[in-house]
Design a protein around this motif. Structure first.
Motif, PDB file in Angstrom:
ATOM      1  N   ARG A   6       2.520  -2.515  -5.449  1.00 23.90           N
ATOM      2  CA  ARG A   6       1.129  -2.050  -5.547  1.00 23.90           C
ATOM      3  C   ARG A   6       0.299  -2.975  -6.402  1.00 23.90           C
ATOM      4  NH1 ARG A   6      -0.074   4.019  -6.117  1.00 23.90           N
ATOM      5  NH2 ARG A   6      -2.056   3.033  -5.730  1.00 23.90           N
ATOM      6  N   ILE A   7       0.857  -3.439  -7.519  1.00 25.65           N
ATOM      7  CA  ILE A   7       0.131  -4.365  -8.389  1.00 25.65           C
ATOM      8  C   ILE A   7      -0.164  -5.653  -7.635  1.00 25.65           C
ATOM      9  CG2 ILE A   7       0.309  -5.807 -10.452  1.00 25.65           C
ATOM     10  CD1 ILE A   7       1.992  -3.501 -11.683  1.00 25.65           C
ATOM     11  N   SER A   8       0.833  -6.174  -6.938  1.00 24.21           N
ATOM     12  CA  SER A   8       0.661  -7.406  -6.174  1.00 24.21           C
ATOM     13  C   SER A   8      -0.423  -7.245  -5.109  1.00 24.21           C
ATOM     14  CB  SER A   8       1.991  -7.796  -5.537  1.00 24.21           C
ATOM     15  OG  SER A   8       1.873  -8.993  -4.832  1.00 24.21           O
ATOM     16  N   GLN A   9      -0.408  -6.124  -4.411  1.00 25.74           N
ATOM     17  CA  GLN A   9      -1.417  -5.864  -3.383  1.00 25.74           C
ATOM     18  C   GLN A   9      -2.817  -5.799  -3.982  1.00 25.74           C
ATOM     19  OE1 GLN A   9      -0.832  -5.707  -0.021  1.00 25.74           O
ATOM     20  NE2 GLN A   9      -3.052  -5.715   0.151  1.00 25.74           N
ATOM     21  N   CYS A  17      -5.909 -13.153  -5.569  1.00 29.94           N
ATOM     22  CA  CYS A  17      -4.790 -13.852  -6.197  1.00 29.94           C
ATOM     23  C   CYS A  17      -3.746 -14.168  -5.134  1.00 29.94           C
ATOM     24  CB  CYS A  17      -4.194 -12.988  -7.300  1.00 29.94           C
ATOM     25  SG  CYS A  17      -2.773 -13.751  -8.105  1.00 29.94           S
ATOM     26  N   GLY A  18      -3.310 -15.390  -5.070  1.00 27.42           N
ATOM     27  CA  GLY A  18      -2.341 -15.793  -4.064  1.00 27.42           C
ATOM     28  C   GLY A  18      -0.917 -15.824  -4.580  1.00 27.42           C
ATOM     29  N   GLY A  19      -0.666 -15.243  -5.761  1.00 27.02           N
ATOM     30  CA  GLY A  19       0.668 -15.256  -6.349  1.00 27.02           C
ATOM     31  C   GLY A  19       1.655 -14.442  -5.535  1.00 27.02           C
ATOM     32  N   VAL A  24       5.234 -11.009  -9.920  1.00 29.83           N
ATOM     33  CA  VAL A  24       4.781  -9.697 -10.378  1.00 29.83           C
ATOM     34  C   VAL A  24       5.983  -8.834 -10.753  1.00 29.83           C
ATOM     35  CG1 VAL A  24       3.514  -7.599  -9.761  1.00 29.83           C
ATOM     36  CG2 VAL A  24       2.649  -9.829  -9.036  1.00 29.83           C
ATOM     37  N   GLU A  25       7.027  -8.849  -9.939  1.00 30.89           N
ATOM     38  CA  GLU A  25       8.231  -8.072 -10.247  1.00 30.89           C
ATOM     39  C   GLU A  25       8.825  -8.501 -11.585  1.00 30.89           C
ATOM     40  OE1 GLU A  25       9.989  -7.009  -5.836  1.00 30.89           O
ATOM     41  OE2 GLU A  25      10.615  -8.868  -6.795  1.00 30.89           O
TER      42      GLU A  25
END
Length: 55
Positions: A6-9, A17-19, A24-25
């Motif tokens: 969810r944070i990544s999304q 952000c293209g990370g 993130v994990e």
């Protein structure tokens, strides 16, 4: 790890952000470990933690 997904999304949607999800994990694992260590209580005690944002 649902939280990291969810944070990544949200990072992609709200900040372009293209990370990758792995970064993130890794951060979420470190952050939760720090929170558990920082807010550890004695047996029988209770505590409350708010992880909100400040603007």
């Amino acid at each position: 790890m649902h939280t990291a997904e969810r944070i990544s999304q949200r990072l992609r949607d709200e900040h372009a952000c293209g990370g990758g999800l792995t970064a993130v994990e890794d951060y979420v694992l470190i952050a939760w470990a720090w929170l558990r260590k920082t807010f550890r209580t004695r047996r029988g005690d209770t505590s409350e933690v708010s992880c909100g944002s400040v603007r």
